[in-house]
Design a protein around this motif. Sequence first.
Motif, PDB file in Angstrom:
ATOM      1  N   ASP A 323       0.854  -1.193   0.000  1.00  0.00           N
ATOM      2  CA  ASP A 323       0.000   0.000   0.000  1.00  0.00           C
ATOM      3  C   ASP A 323       0.891   1.244   0.000  1.00  0.00           C
ATOM      4  N   SER A 324       1.929   1.195  -0.855  1.00  0.00           N
ATOM      5  CA  SER A 324       2.926   2.271  -0.876  1.00  0.00           C
ATOM      6  C   SER A 324       2.303   3.630  -1.185  1.00  0.00           C
ATOM      7  N   LYS A 325       1.156   3.606  -1.851  1.00  0.00           N
ATOM      8  CA  LYS A 325       0.521   4.866  -2.235  1.00  0.00           C
ATOM      9  C   LYS A 325      -0.097   5.586  -1.039  1.00  0.00           C
ATOM     10  N   ALA A 326      -0.163   4.913   0.115  1.00  0.00           N
ATOM     11  CA  ALA A 326      -0.702   5.569   1.314  1.00  0.00           C
ATOM     12  C   ALA A 326       0.348   6.540   1.843  1.00  0.00           C
ATOM     13  N   TRP A 345       3.193  -3.926  10.591  1.00  0.00           N
ATOM     14  CA  TRP A 345       3.006  -2.700   9.807  1.00  0.00           C
ATOM     15  C   TRP A 345       4.359  -2.043   9.510  1.00  0.00           C
ATOM     16  N   ILE A 346       4.672  -1.892   8.203  1.00  0.00           N
ATOM     17  CA  ILE A 346       5.882  -1.169   7.785  1.00  0.00           C
ATOM     18  C   ILE A 346       5.473   0.275   7.492  1.00  0.00           C
ATOM     19  N   VAL A 347       6.090   1.234   8.222  1.00  0.00           N
ATOM     20  CA  VAL A 347       5.621   2.624   8.157  1.00  0.00           C
ATOM     21  C   VAL A 347       6.823   3.573   8.200  1.00  0.00           C
ATOM     22  N   GLY A 348       6.660   4.769   7.651  1.00  0.00           N
ATOM     23  CA  GLY A 348       7.698   5.794   7.788  1.00  0.00           C
ATOM     24  C   GLY A 348       8.131   6.389   6.467  1.00  0.00           C
ATOM     25  N   GLY A 349       8.854   7.506   6.562  1.00  0.00           N
ATOM     26  CA  GLY A 349       9.289   8.243   5.381  1.00  0.00           C
ATOM     27  C   GLY A 349       9.383   9.705   5.738  1.00  0.00           C
ATOM     28  N   VAL A 350       9.069  10.577   4.794  1.00  0.00           N
ATOM     29  CA  VAL A 350       9.115  12.007   5.078  1.00  0.00           C
ATOM     30  C   VAL A 350       7.779  12.421   5.682  1.00  0.00           C
ATOM     31  N   CYS A 372       9.850   0.476  11.293  1.00  0.00           N
ATOM     32  CA  CYS A 372       9.975   1.851  10.797  1.00  0.00           C
ATOM     33  C   CYS A 372      10.969   1.892   9.649  1.00  0.00           C
ATOM     34  N   LEU A 373      10.565   2.537   8.567  1.00  0.00           N
ATOM     35  CA  LEU A 373      11.423   2.613   7.386  1.00  0.00           C
ATOM     36  C   LEU A 373      11.508   4.077   6.971  1.00  0.00           C
ATOM     37  N   GLY A 374      12.505   4.770   7.534  1.00  0.00           N
ATOM     38  CA  GLY A 374      12.655   6.176   7.189  1.00  0.00           C
ATOM     39  C   GLY A 374      13.952   6.689   7.746  1.00  0.00           C
ATOM     40  N   VAL A 375      14.335   7.888   7.333  1.00  0.00           N
ATOM     41  CA  VAL A 375      15.576   8.456   7.841  1.00  0.00           C
ATOM     42  C   VAL A 375      15.363   8.957   9.276  1.00  0.00           C
ATOM     43  N   GLY A 411      -0.831 -16.931   9.202  1.00  0.00           N
ATOM     44  CA  GLY A 411      -2.150 -16.282   9.303  1.00  0.00           C
ATOM     45  C   GLY A 411      -2.077 -14.773   9.468  1.00  0.00           C
ATOM     46  N   ASP A 412      -0.860 -14.223   9.640  1.00  0.00           N
ATOM     47  CA  ASP A 412      -0.726 -12.767   9.789  1.00  0.00           C
ATOM     48  C   ASP A 412      -0.651 -12.078   8.431  1.00  0.00           C
ATOM     49  N   THR A 413      -0.659 -10.747   8.488  1.00  0.00           N
ATOM     50  CA  THR A 413      -0.470  -9.928   7.288  1.00  0.00           C
ATOM     51  C   THR A 413       0.720  -9.001   7.515  1.00  0.00           C
ATOM     52  N   VAL A 414       1.558  -8.825   6.482  1.00  0.00           N
ATOM     53  CA  VAL A 414       2.588  -7.788   6.512  1.00  0.00           C
ATOM     54  C   VAL A 414       2.117  -6.677   5.581  1.00  0.00           C
ATOM     55  N   LEU A 415       1.924  -5.491   6.152  1.00  0.00           N
ATOM     56  CA  LEU A 415       1.350  -4.379   5.396  1.00  0.00           C
ATOM     57  C   LEU A 415       2.362  -3.240   5.276  1.00  0.00           C
ATOM     58  N   LEU A 416       2.747  -2.914   4.036  1.00  0.00           N
ATOM     59  CA  LEU A 416       3.497  -1.673   3.793  1.00  0.00           C
ATOM     60  C   LEU A 416       2.464  -0.578   3.565  1.00  0.00           C
ATOM     61  N   SER A 417       2.305   0.309   4.544  1.00  0.00           N
ATOM     62  CA  SER A 417       1.399   1.448   4.383  1.00  0.00           C
ATOM     63  C   SER A 417       2.077   2.632   5.060  1.00  0.00           C
ATOM     64  N   PRO A 418       2.940   3.344   4.326  1.00  0.00           N
ATOM     65  CA  PRO A 418       3.955   4.188   4.946  1.00  0.00           C
ATOM     66  C   PRO A 418       3.448   5.449   5.636  1.00  0.00           C
ATOM     67  N   CYS A 419       2.244   5.968   5.210  1.00  0.00           N
ATOM     68  CA  CYS A 419       1.691   7.119   5.919  1.00  0.00           C
ATOM     69  C   CYS A 419       2.473   8.398   5.626  1.00  0.00           C
TER      70      CYS A 419
END
Length: 443
Positions: A323-326, A345-350, A372-375, A411-419
């Motif tokens: 869900d990179s477009k989030a 949940w993978i989240v983070g960025g500018v 968290c995936l961001g600087v 049974g889990d989900t890995v969601l990239l939704s960076p916000c």
Amino acid sequence: MRLVVLGGGESGVGTAILGKKKGYDVFVSDFGKIKENYKEVLSINDIPWEDEKHTESLILNADVVMKSPGIPEKTPIVKRLLELNIPVISEIEFAAPFTTAKTIGITGSNGKTTTTLLIYHLLQQGGLNVGLAGNIGKSFAWQVAENNHDVYVLELSSFQLDGVLNYKPDIAIITNLSPDHLDRYNYDYNLYIASKFRITKNQSEDNYLILDNEDVEIKKWLQNNKIKAQIIPFSLLDETEKGVFLKENNINSKINNEEFTMPINELALEGKHNLKNAMAATAVAQLMKIRKQTIRESLSNFQGAEHRLEKTLKIQNVQYINDSKATNVNATFFALDSMQTPTVWIVGGVDKGNDYDELMSLVRQKVKGIVCLGVDNQKLFQTFSGVVDTMIETTSMSEAVKIAQKMAEKGDTVLLSPCCASFDLFENYEDRGKQFKQAVHNL
């Protein structure tokens, strides 16, 4: 007439080509680097350009300037142009007078890409000669220069609408409003809202404005401002005399004395937000006189947008979703809300001035771990460190995906939704989404 184009990307090069074709003296200037393929196009068309600088003597003599949406108004060269009262407009504003095609303009904080693609799909399936442009696909100006479409479906960001003086869509859509890009609007939410409503400011009585009847900010704005266009509301809660609403698990649409119904379980897209996107698209299809059967078929076979809640792979019974477009809180809210299983949940960025508190109850309910995936992840840690069991910082997509895999169980989900915006580690959200998909495939 001298046309100066600021920014040598898709919208800039498209505008330059159209300007040249219409007899303007054109010059393209980009403070960054212009990509090789665009340089080639400019050279083939004998359009002079410069990159990695703005030469004032070649810019301040313009009669009109087209500014690419990514360039803020605070930029020194833009300030100088405005001081000299040289009109600084958007690509949409420049290109619109050169086509007699109908235009359908879609804006909003979220859902605009999905709604735009859905409308394009409906009109295409309905046999119309239709182009797709704006914030998506090939530049509008470029298509006006080279194609002869009868209708354009345009995804319009607030930045594109900021540069609108006279453009008016035949049909305008505001999907919803939530705080976004506040860094470009002096952190004033009202300025951002005013930007979105520019989509209807030039509309007349024979135009239409389709909007979410439940959106608090939209309702508030309508109470305080006059609109000339005919309003067509859509709503999940209230039945309206005219417009699109939900009744007994059916989408019901009443427009121009035509009624349309469709069971929601036949829709291709899942989730409440997509139900609203489908309602907005249905209203457009009816206004454009698409056959009911075609509308039903199109809504049930639509493929959805890439990087928007896109199911990537299932590995060891863990579903990976891109869900990179989030790129804002509201989009991620929709994503988390639609999760049915425990989520990493993978989240983070500018950060664009995000308020993560809105996500708190969903994170408590659905999220078992955060990557968290961001600087700079400080704000995320401050908000969520006591809320989830595990929170880990990473600086590359492959690392983030590997850690998420370790956190996830069957049974889990890995969601990239960076916000957040993607520009700290990636070229754009597409690059981020592609890297995620690649990393998942490499597991």
